[in-house]
Design a protein around this motif. Sequence first.
Motif, PDB file in Angstrom:
ATOM      1  N   ARG A  81      -4.426 -22.100   1.499  1.00  0.00           N
ATOM      2  CA  ARG A  81      -4.817 -20.533   0.883  1.00  0.00           C
ATOM      3  C   ARG A  81      -6.305 -21.216  -0.454  1.00  0.00           C
ATOM      4  NH1 ARG A  81      -0.473 -18.331   2.166  1.00  0.00           N
ATOM      5  NH2 ARG A  81       0.047 -17.822  -0.027  1.00  0.00           N
ATOM      6  N   VAL A  82      -4.995 -21.308  -1.061  1.00  0.00           N
ATOM      7  CA  VAL A  82      -6.766 -22.374  -2.442  1.00  0.00           C
ATOM      8  C   VAL A  82      -7.202 -23.147  -1.962  1.00  0.00           C
ATOM      9  CG1 VAL A  82      -6.941 -23.873  -4.339  1.00  0.00           C
ATOM     10  CG2 VAL A  82      -4.764 -22.187  -4.187  1.00  0.00           C
ATOM     11  N   ALA A  88     -11.204 -23.729  -6.740  1.00  0.00           N
ATOM     12  CA  ALA A  88     -10.755 -24.819  -7.530  1.00  0.00           C
ATOM     13  C   ALA A  88      -9.456 -24.434  -7.854  1.00  0.00           C
ATOM     14  CB  ALA A  88     -11.450 -25.605  -9.389  1.00  0.00           C
ATOM     15  N   MET A  89      -9.194 -23.360  -8.144  1.00  0.00           N
ATOM     16  CA  MET A  89      -7.288 -22.932  -8.509  1.00  0.00           C
ATOM     17  C   MET A  89      -7.163 -21.725  -8.082  1.00  0.00           C
ATOM     18  SD  MET A  89      -7.410 -20.967 -11.749  1.00  0.00           S
ATOM     19  CE  MET A  89      -5.345 -21.239 -12.450  1.00  0.00           C
ATOM     20  N   CYS A  90      -5.746 -21.158  -8.402  1.00  0.00           N
ATOM     21  CA  CYS A  90      -6.029 -19.794  -8.138  1.00  0.00           C
ATOM     22  C   CYS A  90      -4.360 -19.542  -8.856  1.00  0.00           C
ATOM     23  CB  CYS A  90      -5.808 -18.990  -6.321  1.00  0.00           C
ATOM     24  SG  CYS A  90      -7.733 -20.041  -5.695  1.00  0.00           S
ATOM     25  N   VAL A  91      -3.941 -18.150  -8.790  1.00  0.00           N
ATOM     26  CA  VAL A  91      -2.555 -17.713  -9.259  1.00  0.00           C
ATOM     27  C   VAL A  91      -2.505 -16.748  -7.634  1.00  0.00           C
ATOM     28  CG1 VAL A  91      -3.124 -18.801 -11.049  1.00  0.00           C
ATOM     29  CG2 VAL A  91      -3.828 -15.871 -10.708  1.00  0.00           C
ATOM     30  N   ALA A 131      -0.322  -5.074   4.033  1.00  0.00           N
ATOM     31  CA  ALA A 131      -0.711  -4.777   5.358  1.00  0.00           C
ATOM     32  C   ALA A 131       0.878  -4.431   5.115  1.00  0.00           C
ATOM     33  CB  ALA A 131      -0.280  -6.155   6.548  1.00  0.00           C
ATOM     34  N   ALA A 132       1.708  -3.526   6.176  1.00  0.00           N
ATOM     35  CA  ALA A 132       2.339  -2.590   6.222  1.00  0.00           C
ATOM     36  C   ALA A 132       3.014  -1.832   4.787  1.00  0.00           C
ATOM     37  CB  ALA A 132       3.922  -3.675   6.764  1.00  0.00           C
ATOM     38  N   ASP A 133       4.195  -2.912   4.036  1.00  0.00           N
ATOM     39  CA  ASP A 133       4.608  -2.777   3.335  1.00  0.00           C
ATOM     40  C   ASP A 133       4.471  -4.548   2.359  1.00  0.00           C
ATOM     41  OD1 ASP A 133       5.163   0.274   3.363  1.00  0.00           O
ATOM     42  OD2 ASP A 133       7.311  -0.320   4.356  1.00  0.00           O
ATOM     43  N   TYR A 134       3.854  -4.849   2.921  1.00  0.00           N
ATOM     44  CA  TYR A 134       3.450  -6.001   2.045  1.00  0.00           C
ATOM     45  C   TYR A 134       2.102  -6.503   1.197  1.00  0.00           C
ATOM     46  CZ  TYR A 134       7.875  -7.862   4.403  1.00  0.00           C
ATOM     47  OH  TYR A 134       8.686  -8.081   4.797  1.00  0.00           O
ATOM     48  N   VAL A 135       2.000  -7.254   0.369  1.00  0.00           N
ATOM     49  CA  VAL A 135       0.720  -6.559  -0.650  1.00  0.00           C
ATOM     50  C   VAL A 135       0.659  -8.263  -0.876  1.00  0.00           C
ATOM     51  CG1 VAL A 135      -0.177  -6.743  -2.724  1.00  0.00           C
ATOM     52  CG2 VAL A 135       1.129  -4.172  -1.294  1.00  0.00           C
ATOM     53  N   THR A 136      -0.659  -9.565  -0.924  1.00  0.00           N
ATOM     54  CA  THR A 136      -0.472  -9.885  -1.770  1.00  0.00           C
ATOM     55  C   THR A 136      -1.406  -9.653  -2.457  1.00  0.00           C
ATOM     56  OG1 THR A 136       0.146 -11.225   0.377  1.00  0.00           O
ATOM     57  CG2 THR A 136      -1.176 -12.563  -1.515  1.00  0.00           C
ATOM     58  N   LEU A 137      -2.413 -10.554  -3.851  1.00  0.00           N
ATOM     59  CA  LEU A 137      -3.228 -10.226  -5.022  1.00  0.00           C
ATOM     60  C   LEU A 137      -3.443 -12.067  -4.615  1.00  0.00           C
ATOM     61  CD1 LEU A 137      -3.732  -8.867  -8.293  1.00  0.00           C
ATOM     62  CD2 LEU A 137      -3.737 -11.135  -7.900  1.00  0.00           C
ATOM     63  N   ILE A 138      -4.786 -12.275  -5.044  1.00  0.00           N
ATOM     64  CA  ILE A 138      -4.945 -14.001  -5.216  1.00  0.00           C
ATOM     65  C   ILE A 138      -6.327 -13.818  -5.651  1.00  0.00           C
ATOM     66  CG2 ILE A 138      -6.370 -13.808  -2.772  1.00  0.00           C
ATOM     67  CD1 ILE A 138      -5.303 -17.064  -3.104  1.00  0.00           C
ATOM     68  N   ALA A 139      -6.413 -14.289  -6.850  1.00  0.00           N
ATOM     69  CA  ALA A 139      -7.066 -14.541  -8.129  1.00  0.00           C
ATOM     70  C   ALA A 139      -7.453 -15.598  -8.663  1.00  0.00           C
ATOM     71  CB  ALA A 139      -6.515 -13.954  -9.282  1.00  0.00           C
ATOM     72  N   CYS A 140      -8.795 -15.723  -8.323  1.00  0.00           N
ATOM     73  CA  CYS A 140      -9.461 -17.449  -8.873  1.00  0.00           C
ATOM     74  C   CYS A 140     -10.185 -17.545  -9.858  1.00  0.00           C
ATOM     75  CB  CYS A 140      -9.559 -17.977  -7.290  1.00  0.00           C
ATOM     76  SG  CYS A 140      -8.730 -17.647  -5.582  1.00  0.00           S
TER      77      CYS A 140
END
Length: 141
Positions: A81-82, A88-91, A131-140
């Motif tokens: 995903r990064v 250059a970088m993500c969390v 999606a459904a009950d799943y959450v993703t946060l990606i910060a870069c």
Amino acid sequence: MRPALLLALAFAAITPRTAVAAETREEVRYAAHLADLVNQYRARNGLRPLTLEPALDALARQHSVAMAAAKRLSHDEFPSRVRRSGHAMCVENVGFNYSSPESQFESWRGSAGHDRNMLDKRVDRMGIGVAADYVTLIACL
């Protein structure tokens, strides 16, 4: 190589590995409110807000769909995903089964690693996918 095979390989290279179902209005509202909560929290801590980036939203959503399909939380394929983000970088923070953005945010705030990611001074962009009950946060950066 035959032209048809080349075309098939090119299509496979640009097609996401995980098919993504259409987002519901509720999922879109949840993600937007969670993004607001993260930015308010950053402001209270003297940090600049994170700009929402549609490409990061898409990456986050794909990962949430993959977690929902697998029925488990994970950071599987985070390095991929990064790379696909172009940054250059993500969390990344993931979550499951929080009925409101507030409860998801408070869970992340109560976890040292997740809290550190939300307050990372290096990042300036984010995407959130539900999606459904799943959450993703990606910060870069």
